[in-house]
Motif scaffolding. Structure first.
Motif, PDB file in Angstrom:
ATOM      1  N   HIS A  72      -3.195   7.585  15.203  1.00  0.00           N
ATOM      2  CA  HIS A  72      -3.413   6.149  15.021  1.00  0.00           C
ATOM      3  C   HIS A  72      -4.617   5.893  14.101  1.00  0.00           C
ATOM      4  N   PRO A  89      -1.524  15.637  24.113  1.00  0.00           N
ATOM      5  CA  PRO A  89      -0.749  14.582  23.428  1.00  0.00           C
ATOM      6  C   PRO A  89      -1.517  13.266  23.300  1.00  0.00           C
ATOM      7  N   LEU A  90      -2.377  12.967  24.264  1.00  0.00           N
ATOM      8  CA  LEU A  90      -3.120  11.698  24.214  1.00  0.00           C
ATOM      9  C   LEU A  90      -4.093  11.683  23.031  1.00  0.00           C
ATOM     10  N   SER A  91      -4.850  12.775  22.882  1.00  0.00           N
ATOM     11  CA  SER A  91      -5.781  12.862  21.745  1.00  0.00           C
ATOM     12  C   SER A  91      -5.014  12.875  20.431  1.00  0.00           C
ATOM     13  N   GLY A 121      -2.178  11.484  19.793  1.00  0.00           N
ATOM     14  CA  GLY A 121      -1.709  10.119  19.531  1.00  0.00           C
ATOM     15  C   GLY A 121      -2.834   9.224  19.018  1.00  0.00           C
ATOM     16  N   LEU A 122      -4.017   9.361  19.625  1.00  0.00           N
ATOM     17  CA  LEU A 122      -5.165   8.555  19.192  1.00  0.00           C
ATOM     18  C   LEU A 122      -5.580   8.933  17.771  1.00  0.00           C
ATOM     19  N   ASP A 123      -5.582  10.240  17.490  1.00  0.00           N
ATOM     20  CA  ASP A 123      -5.929  10.701  16.142  1.00  0.00           C
ATOM     21  C   ASP A 123      -4.924  10.187  15.113  1.00  0.00           C
TER      22      ASP A 123
END
Lengths: 427, 88
Positions: free
Chosen positions: B66, B58-60, B62-64
């Motif tokens: 963005h 989920p972190l990657s 979310g960054l993608d």
């Protein structure tokens, strides 16, 4: 140097997380192992343009019985320059800074870049998930982000229902957001002409005459409905439809459009003006399949909106398991977008001024390619370290039927190239 | 009688309820079709693995989201289309 033991690190981070949130950590700390953390640092750098460094930490506490709380902090620091929308020229060009104080210049034949901004963004989100009964599950979340001239507040809720021995899940979600932009120098009137300080006595009053309110807002309503289906022991698939209604100030206050003469040289710059509403829709499909040990992750999105933009996005990842502890994951993403109805690379003097116009390359005809690879390594105690390296290339196409004079000799649609590096650590 | 024949009998001012009806039929039919797919609870060992979740990182993700929200005109799909940044 003696390294802290994982237990101690976890406790320290839990306390730090709770401290930042104003939550009493002794109340929320459960039994050992209840909290899990996921962290990453992203480095994004465009050639000659924006550079961003973005550390993220996410903490999840499992309360048992499928109840979980997730908290996420993102800190984003941006620097560099961004294309302001104006066309290059065979002469140097001078532009007024958004604040009206001072100017920046673009050399001859160079894409005009606004180097004014330097921003830090801080975002906090929290999400709670819990089952209602055996078949229904729900979740709620709140997100807040703030930067120098922009802030956003949103809340979301979702409900899912399992069918067929939990092989089929129907999910619906709703999100409401309220964003505020308050740029230094106030909001420019759309389509007004940029006032340049040439030493005239009444420059400031001329500049102020192009400026309106100090802030503007937009409301965002997002709806999503999705269906997830287990196909077999090693395959899962999802389809979803999403709808987004955005209303309010959707213009970028920092972007301008060149008005050029028959020779292609700029005569003036007009602040861009976008419609005050936008409805976006998309269909999304994803499948994930495990072969012997490797995993394929393939998705496709079709997007369309009432600005005339349609896009296709294909994303493919293949997790190649090297052994039980290491993997390599090549990634390729292709994106193709058609331009907004009101996108113009420039306006030509003499033509009537349209109601809406933007030269923001992000609204133009575009293709983008991302290629990259990720390496992951499992450590002890369910910890995982990962490194991802990616290259992003964006190209725009010309759709102007007439390209006058010198504009044929300059690069109107330069590529945007970026490097993405991400270091991740789960613990 | 086919669904399209039934739908054709509706008047214009009832088009919304026709659409709703068709969507309901489509959802019910697809759910019925899905009943033949799937696994038993004891056959979920592979699907239960973290790396087999639809959003496994989920972190990657979310960054993608963005990055691409900032650089392209499309957003949403796997999650909310959202907003939340000035995005130069």
């Amino acid at each position: 140097m003696q390294l802290m033991k994982p237990k101690k690190i976890r406790h320290a981070l839990t306390a730090a997380t709770c401290g930042l949130l104003g939550v009493n950590s002794s109340d929320s700390l459960g039994e050992e192992g209840d909290w899990s953390f996921d962290s990453a640092v992203l480095y994004y750098s465009e050639v000659d343009r924006v550079t961003a460094v973005e550390p993220v930490i996410s903490a999840t506490r499992d309360f048992g019985e499928e109840r979980a709380l997730n908290l996420k902090f993102v800190f984003d620091t941006l620097s560099g320059a961004s294309a302001n929308g104006a066309t290059p020229s065979d002469q140097p060009q001078t532009f007024t800074r958004p604040s009206g104080k001072g100017a920046y210049t673009a050399a001859a034949e160079e894409t005009p870049l606004d180097d004014t901004f330097r921003d830090n963004r801080f975002a906090l989100s929290s999400q709670w998930e819990q089952p209602i009964n055996r078949d229904y599950k729900t979740g709620f979340g709140i997100n807040f982000s703030t930067e120098y001239d922009y802030s956003s507040l949103s809340a979301n809720a979702n409900l899912s229902r399992d069918f067929n021995k939990r092989n089929t899940t129907l999910n619906t979600g709703l999100s409401l957001a309220y964003d505020t932009v308050n740029p230094e120098g106030n909001i420019p009137f759309g389509l007004s002409s940029m006032v340049i300080d040439n030493g005239q006595a009444n420059y400031r009053s001329e500049f102020n005459a192009t400026r309106g309110d100090s802030e503007e807002n937009k409301d965002i309503l997002d709806l999503i409905i999705g269906l997830t289906q287990v196909i077999d022991r090693k395959t899962i698939m999802q389809v979803s439809y999403s709808f987004s209604d955005v209303s309010g100030y959707l213009t970028d206050p920092f972007k301008i459009v060149s008005v050029v003469g028959d020779d292609g040289r700029p005569l003036e710059y007009r602040y861009e003006q976008r419609p005050d509403g936008r409805q976006k829709q998309s269909l999304y499909w994803q499948v994930k399949h495990q072969f012997e040990t490797d995993i394929l992750d393939l998705s496709y999105r079709y997007f369309w909106d009432d600005w005339g933009i349609t896009s296709h996005t294909i994303d493919l990842r293949y997790r190649w398991i090297l052994d039980g502890r290491h993997y390599l994951e090549p990634h390729i993403r292709y994106y193709d977008q058609s331009e907004a109805d009101f996108y113009r690379r420039f306006l030509i003097q003499g033509e009537s001024l349209p109601d809406h116009v933007s030269a923001d390359y992000r609204l133009g005809n575009m293709q983008a390619l991302t290629v990259g690879i990720r390496y992951g390594m499992a450590l002890r105690n369910e910890q995982e370290l990962s490194l991802r390296l990616e290259y992003y290339l964006q190209s725009n196409d010309n759709t102007e039927s007439v390209v006058p004079g010198i504009l044929n000799d300059v690069e109107l649609y330069p590529d945007v190239e970026a490097i993405i590096v991400q270091l991740g650590f789960k613990f | 009688m086919s669904v399209s024949c039934i739908a054709a009998k509706y008047k214009d001012d009832e088009s919304m309820s026709v659409k709703l009806f068709l969507v309901t039929v489509a959802v019910v039919l697809s759910l019925a079709g899905c009943a033949n797919l799937g696994v038993e609870p004891w056959q979920r060992s592979v699907l239960a693995k973290p790396e087999m979740q639809l959003i496994s990182d989920p972190l990657s993700a979310g960054l993608d989201d963005h990055i691409y929200f900032s650089k392209e005109a499309s957003s949403g799909g796997r999650g909310f289309a959202g907003g939340g940044c000035g995005c130069n």
